[in-house]
Design an enzyme around this catalytic site. Structure first.
Site, short mmCIF file in Angstrom:
data_model
loop_
_atom_site.label_atom_id
_atom_site.label_comp_id
_atom_site.label_asym_id
_atom_site.label_seq_id
_atom_site.Cartn_x
_atom_site.Cartn_y
_atom_site.Cartn_z
N HIS A 1 -6.90 -11.34 -7.61
CA HIS A 1 -7.10 -10.29 -6.62
C HIS A 1 -8.57 -9.90 -6.46
O HIS A 1 -9.10 -9.85 -5.37
CB HIS A 1 -6.25 -9.07 -6.95
CG HIS A 1 -6.31 -8.03 -5.87
ND1 HIS A 1 -5.90 -8.29 -4.58
CD2 HIS A 1 -6.79 -6.76 -5.86
CE1 HIS A 1 -6.11 -7.22 -3.83
NE2 HIS A 1 -6.65 -6.29 -4.58
N HIS B 1 -16.15 -2.58 -4.00
CA HIS B 1 -15.64 -3.23 -5.21
C HIS B 1 -16.70 -4.15 -5.81
O HIS B 1 -16.38 -5.19 -6.39
CB HIS B 1 -14.36 -4.02 -4.90
CG HIS B 1 -13.30 -3.18 -4.26
ND1 HIS B 1 -12.83 -2.04 -4.85
CD2 HIS B 1 -12.62 -3.30 -3.09
CE1 HIS B 1 -11.90 -1.49 -4.07
NE2 HIS B 1 -11.77 -2.24 -3.01
N HIS C 1 -11.94 -5.75 1.84
CA HIS C 1 -11.25 -5.87 3.12
C HIS C 1 -12.16 -6.49 4.18
O HIS C 1 -12.57 -5.84 5.15
CB HIS C 1 -10.71 -4.52 3.56
CG HIS C 1 -9.76 -3.96 2.54
ND1 HIS C 1 -9.49 -2.63 2.40
CD2 HIS C 1 -9.01 -4.59 1.59
CE1 HIS C 1 -8.62 -2.45 1.41
NE2 HIS C 1 -8.33 -3.62 0.91
N TYR D 1 0.82 -1.22 0.00
CA TYR D 1 0.00 0.00 0.00
C TYR D 1 0.86 1.27 0.00
O TYR D 1 0.43 2.32 0.46
CB TYR D 1 -1.00 0.01 1.17
CG TYR D 1 -2.13 -0.97 0.97
CD1 TYR D 1 -1.92 -2.33 1.14
CD2 TYR D 1 -3.40 -0.53 0.57
CE1 TYR D 1 -2.94 -3.24 0.93
CE2 TYR D 1 -4.42 -1.45 0.36
CZ TYR D 1 -4.18 -2.80 0.53
OH TYR D 1 -5.19 -3.70 0.31
N HIS E 1 -8.89 -8.04 -2.19
CA HIS E 1 -9.45 -6.78 -2.64
C HIS E 1 -10.50 -6.20 -1.69
O HIS E 1 -10.41 -5.03 -1.32
CB HIS E 1 -10.03 -6.96 -4.05
CG HIS E 1 -10.13 -5.69 -4.83
ND1 HIS E 1 -9.24 -4.66 -4.73
CD2 HIS E 1 -11.05 -5.28 -5.76
CE1 HIS E 1 -9.59 -3.67 -5.56
NE2 HIS E 1 -10.68 -4.03 -6.18
#
Ligand code: NAG
Ligand code: NAG
Ligand code: NAG
Ligand code: NAG
Ligand code: NAG
Ligand code: FE2
Length: 469
Positions: free
Chosen positions: A320, A330, A359, A201, A357
């Site tokens: 991912h 997402h 969380h 990150y 991807h």
């Protein structure tokens, strides 16, 4: 309205009730949304002076040491490390209790990113190792030497037990450190990590401050210098930043993390496969072209028929961006890739797909959604014993925090979901059985919050669903 006889009225009522029950089943007969209540705290990154980021002492000492599988079978290991003062040696010295000291030579590289210049990044592949053997290795020859060890996997075969750890979206927050600690102290000892993308990150910092790639490398060394982590590229690896003239995607990631993609006939490090013990692991890239005619598509089309389930019964796919995700984060980002590849996953009976991807944590039933053809309206996922279980394990603990907002009601295909940080293990027992367990960071190290016995889709394709039948 014409009068109905008693019996036809009863029949109509039964049909109406049945229809209602059926529609309920389709719409909202979901699995379990965990009622676990965690303390809501802000997820913050560990400061630069944290113990986990300490630079090892000594002139030109190797740091950020990490290993991954170096060939298709597990007889090679890629050893990588960074030196800061000067390039130093590319040599890895290694030995086992049964062999004398040997040397392997590699290469060194550097890169620039905006106003950051990397250290000297070394990659050396050690080959022709013996299976199931503990090797010691030394890097930093000529200056400050540091010694580590790893254990090679057993020879590939259908009944070889093996335990994989699963970590995704790790980052470098205090929660990331808890996740890694829980993985290390889990009595179900993971022998290699399947990492489902989003490593450091660093790109969330101003100018994608690549110093945070270095700190991540030092933080994770305590695990990845001793057991291979199998890498998947996530969106935080793209580092595409035209505003600072950084337009080559994946620059820091590809310089720092090497994978054995050529060994599986791949032409790019973002999609590849390895065999390890009784598992065949296919890594896919959500952020490389995957449409028809693209390199990734052509590779996967040729790859899937090569999987010999008599040799590697367990077919595992890593990517991912999840295809099945019932969180409001997402949402449907994995849909286009699902449309392209899901029929293959059903045809070749993939056992399980791990993604990150989002969380949070989620596990699906065995379902597929391959019947829809634009005009037929058959567009709802259905139970399918040839389909994989889809697991989202993007709960490593990075600074972006937890995904807590879920779609309601929970869809029927979603077996278990919970917004907590954690990790999982996939413990292959033999060709028919594997025990899967998810661990949340708030529990003791041995506690499994969600678990499932996987029945192999090739050798034991009976219903292994955890929901009431
Ligand atoms: C890079 O630039 C940023 C701001 O433009 C600055 O804060 C930082 O110190 C610079 N880093 C280096 C290594 O020069
Ligand atoms: C990270 O975890 C390790 C192992 O539990 C611990 O020793 C260390 O102090 C932790 N560091 C931070 C910054 O939380
Ligand atoms: C598949 O693997 C088995 C076990 O190793 C082997 O006997 C068989 O020849 C392989 N099949 C093919 C088509 O390679
Ligand atoms: C959850 O997500 C939905 C869909 O994006 C949004 O409408 C809703 O406001 C969100 N709820 C909360 C509490 O953020
Ligand atoms: C495979 O492992 C499962 C779970 O440990 C066990 O119940 C089963 O008997 C094993 N099968 C064989 C053939 O050993
Ligand atoms: Fe991501």
């Amino acid at each position: 309205m014409a009068k109905m006889g008693t019996s036809s009225r009863v029949a109509a009522a039964i049909v109406a009730v049945l229809g209602f029950v059926l529609s309920l089943a389709v719409v909202c007969n979901g699995g379990k949304t965990s009622s676990f209540v965690r303390k809501v705290e802000k997820t913050v990154d560990m400061p630069l002076d944290s113990d986990v980021f300490k630079v090892p002492p000594g002139y030109n000492a190797p740091q950020q040491v990490h290993i991954t599988q170096g060939d298709q079978l597990g007889k090679a290991v890629i050893v990588s490390w960074v030196t800061v003062e000067e390039p130093g040696s590319n040599t890895v010295l290694y030995w086992s209790a049964y062999s004398k000291k040997q040397k392997s030579e590699g290469k060194v590289t550097t890169y620039k990113f905006y106003n950051y210049t990397s250290g000297y990044i070394h990659h050396t592949t050690i080959r022709n190792l013996k299976f199931n053997t503990k090797y010691y290795y030394v890097v930093g020859i000529g200056h400050t030497e540091r010694q580590f060890w790893f254990i090679t996997p057993p020879e590939v075969g259908p009944d070889v037990p093996y335990t994989f750890g699963l970590i995704g979206d790790l980052g470098q927050s205090f929660d990331s450190n808890k996740t890694l600690t829980h993985y290390e102290l889990n009595p179900q000892k993971g022998q290699a990590v399947l990492f489902v993308g989003d490593l450091s990150y660093a790109d969330t910092y101003p100018n994608h401050d690549n110093v945070r790639w270095d700190t991540w490398g030092r933080f994770t060394e305590r695990s990845v210098a001793y057991q291979p982590w199998i890498w998947t590229a996530g969106n935080h690896e793209i580092d595409f930043a035209p505003e600072i003239d950084e337009t080559k995607p994946f620059k820091p990631y590809t310089h720092r993390y090497h994978v054995p993609y050529k060994a599986s006939g791949s032409t790019a490090p973002f999609w590849y496969s390895i065999k390890r013990a009784s598992a065949y692991i296919i890594v896919l890239s959500s952020y490389s072209a995957y449409g028809k005619y693209t390199p990734q598509y052509k590779w996967l089309e040729q790859e899937l028929p090569k999987v010999n389930r008599s040799e590697t019964p367990w077919l595992i796919v890593l990517m991912h961006s999840p295809w099945y995700n019932s969180y409001n984060y997402h949402y449907m980002e994995g849909e286009t890739m699902r449309v392209m590849y899901e029929p293959w996953f059903v045809k070749y009976k993939v056992d399980v797909v791990f993604a990150g991807h989002v969380h949070a944590y989620e596990r699906s039933e065995r379902i597929s959604n391959v019947a829809y053809n634009i005009v037929n309206g058959i567009c709802i996922p259905v139970k399918d014993q040839s389909a994989p279980v889809y697991i989202t394990i993007g709960d490593g603990g990075n600074l972006e925090g937890l995904a807590t907002n879920m779609t309601e009601p929970q869809p029927a295909y979603s077996a278990y979901r919970e917004a907590s940080f954690g990790h999982a293990t996939f413990d292959i027992k033999n060709r028919t059985h594997a025990y899967y367990g998810w661990h949340r960071n708030q529990d003791g190290y041995a506690v499994t919050a969600d678990s499932m016995w996987f029945f192999n889709r090739y050798y034991h394709p009976v219903d292994d669903s955890t929901s009431a039948q």
